[in-house]
Design a protein around this motif. Sequence first.
Motif, short mmCIF file in Angstrom:
data_model
loop_
_atom_site.label_atom_id
_atom_site.label_comp_id
_atom_site.label_asym_id
_atom_site.label_seq_id
_atom_site.Cartn_x
_atom_site.Cartn_y
_atom_site.Cartn_z
N LEU A 172 0.82 -1.22 0.00
CA LEU A 172 0.00 0.00 0.00
C LEU A 172 0.85 1.27 0.00
O LEU A 172 0.32 2.37 -0.03
N ASN A 173 2.17 1.07 0.05
CA ASN A 173 3.08 2.21 0.21
C ASN A 173 2.81 2.96 1.52
O ASN A 173 2.80 4.19 1.56
N TYR A 174 2.55 2.19 2.56
CA TYR A 174 2.32 2.72 3.89
C TYR A 174 3.56 2.47 4.74
O TYR A 174 4.49 1.77 4.34
N ILE A 175 3.52 3.01 5.96
CA ILE A 175 4.64 2.81 6.89
C ILE A 175 4.28 1.68 7.86
O ILE A 175 3.18 1.66 8.42
N TYR A 176 5.20 0.75 8.05
CA TYR A 176 4.98 -0.37 8.99
C TYR A 176 5.65 -0.05 10.32
O TYR A 176 6.83 0.32 10.35
N ILE A 177 4.91 -0.20 11.40
CA ILE A 177 5.50 0.00 12.73
C ILE A 177 5.29 -1.23 13.60
O ILE A 177 4.15 -1.65 13.85
N ASP A 178 6.41 -1.80 14.04
CA ASP A 178 6.42 -2.99 14.88
C ASP A 178 6.53 -2.50 16.33
O ASP A 178 7.60 -2.11 16.78
N THR A 179 5.39 -2.49 17.05
CA THR A 179 5.42 -1.94 18.41
C THR A 179 6.11 -2.89 19.39
O THR A 179 6.61 -2.46 20.43
N GLY A 180 6.13 -4.19 19.06
CA GLY A 180 6.82 -5.15 19.92
C GLY A 180 8.28 -4.77 20.07
O GLY A 180 8.88 -4.93 21.14
N ALA A 181 8.88 -4.23 18.98
CA ALA A 181 10.30 -3.85 19.03
C ALA A 181 10.52 -2.76 20.08
O ALA A 181 11.58 -2.71 20.70
N MET A 182 9.52 -1.90 20.28
CA MET A 182 9.69 -0.83 21.28
C MET A 182 9.69 -1.42 22.69
O MET A 182 10.52 -1.05 23.53
N TYR A 183 8.79 -2.39 22.95
CA TYR A 183 8.79 -3.05 24.26
C TYR A 183 10.08 -3.87 24.43
O TYR A 183 10.62 -4.00 25.52
N ARG A 184 10.56 -4.43 23.31
CA ARG A 184 11.81 -5.20 23.37
C ARG A 184 12.98 -4.28 23.73
O ARG A 184 13.89 -4.67 24.47
N ALA A 185 12.98 -3.07 23.18
CA ALA A 185 14.08 -2.14 23.47
C ALA A 185 14.06 -1.72 24.95
O ALA A 185 15.12 -1.62 25.58
N VAL A 186 12.87 -1.50 25.51
CA VAL A 186 12.80 -1.19 26.95
C VAL A 186 13.34 -2.37 27.74
O VAL A 186 14.10 -2.20 28.71
N THR A 187 12.97 -3.58 27.32
CA THR A 187 13.41 -4.78 28.03
C THR A 187 14.94 -4.90 27.97
O THR A 187 15.58 -5.26 28.96
N LEU A 188 15.50 -4.57 26.82
CA LEU A 188 16.96 -4.60 26.69
C LEU A 188 17.59 -3.59 27.66
O LEU A 188 18.60 -3.90 28.32
N ALA A 189 16.98 -2.42 27.78
CA ALA A 189 17.50 -1.41 28.71
C ALA A 189 17.45 -1.93 30.14
O ALA A 189 18.39 -1.71 30.93
N VAL A 190 16.39 -2.65 30.47
CA VAL A 190 16.25 -3.22 31.83
C VAL A 190 17.33 -4.28 32.06
O VAL A 190 17.98 -4.31 33.11
N LEU A 191 17.55 -5.13 31.06
CA LEU A 191 18.59 -6.16 31.19
C LEU A 191 19.96 -5.51 31.39
O LEU A 191 20.75 -5.93 32.24
#
Length: 224
Positions: A28-47
Amino acid sequence: MPGKINIAIDGPAASGKSTTARLVARALNYIYIDTGAMYRAVTLAVLRAGIDPADENAVENIASGVQIRVQLISGSQHTFLDGEDVSGNLRQPEINRIISIISAFGGVRRLMVLQQQELARPGGVVMDGRDIGTVVLPEAELKVFMLAGVEERARRRMAELQANGIEMSLKDVVAEIENRDRIDSSRDVAPLKPAPEARLLDTTEMSIEEQVRQILHWAKQIIG
Ligand code: DC
């Protein structure tokens, strides 16, 4: 008749959301946003901080003290933690093990949801996660809830892990997925569940191409 619509795709772990959502966005020529990656990045910061992942205050302090940013580079999402591109570090088993604890905290979710809503404001976004149709984009013109049997999801997740050089037994992958589904679906804040008007898509016996075709068909009915 809307021009660019927003499409919310939710579903349990390894239900095929991200691959499908990415291809739908591309078509569709739209933008894809994977919100799981954002929670994963917070989790990485916690680790990295070495704190107890069950300590809500400490986790929320970390989440509000770091900057998580997503950016499209050559059409694929890159996720930045305090300016560092951590996209390649987000699929580690250590993250999968504790992410459901971290993403159940209301303070963490509020921070992520605000950013996600901002990203979708211009329209033309395909966003995948657990609470996109229910909480993040309740006004999305198309909401899809993807399902698949747990064994099939575990096989898909194993293939993904193997592609990243990580070996886990099918039994362990099934156990991890079931555990994550249970926590994601039963948490108090924004549990995983279909929005009332979501279209259910059981992908157990569907190919990626069929999933993409079905969602594009629904989208085109709305876009006109
Ligand atoms: O989609 P994923 O497997 O990358 O998501 C990882 C975890 O992040 C998932 O188990 C729950 C959490 N998550 C969430 O709570 N809300 C979202 N919108 C996306 C992911």
